[in-house]
Scaffold this active site. Sequence first.
Site: not given
Length: 192
Positions: A95, A114
């Site tokens: 992240m 993703h």
Amino acid sequence: MIKYNGSKKIKTAVFISGTGSNLKNLIKFSKQKNFPISINLIISNKFKAKGLIYGKIFKIKKKVFNFDNKIFTEKKILSLLVKNKIELICLAGFMKILSKSFIQKFNGKILNIHPSLLPKYKGLNTHARALKNHDKYSGCTVHLVNSKLDSGKIILQKKIKIYKNDNPSSLSKRILKHEHKLYPAAIKKLFY
Ligand code: GRF
């Protein structure tokens, strides 16, 4: 691009921030005889990342960095990567956004997974955004990382139907299962 020559596996570091289901899955695949990569290092920005447990279970070196000073941290990470002769980085639920200069040093050798059909829905909350827009399909994408967020060359993509009764959680769970097929498939596609 480095290629797998059938004997020497490509030394890989996986970067995580959370549960690490993609990490666990890549470790499982890496143990197959003909899979092109070995997982030699796990890096996290979160001391409490659940996925760090797989370092212990599978006896893989792991290291946590707090990113308070990004430039300084990335220097330390780079030297760890060099020390461990890492040739490829797989981001898996990591992240933090890596700096341009870090990415350039590993140019073309950083992959990411993703949870959307890129170029749609770069960034966070992809499932909620797909649902809000009443999309018929969502999916997941494995791509090379460049200096723009979720914008590098797409290696593989899987389209997944959105059901009428889906919510972000049900959609995310269903897509995650496909991520576990897509990431290894993309790695095979790239290195064979
Ligand atoms: C995955 O959905 C991945 O696509 C996204 O973050 C999630 C990580 O899941 N970038 P896990 O930590 O691998 O279970």
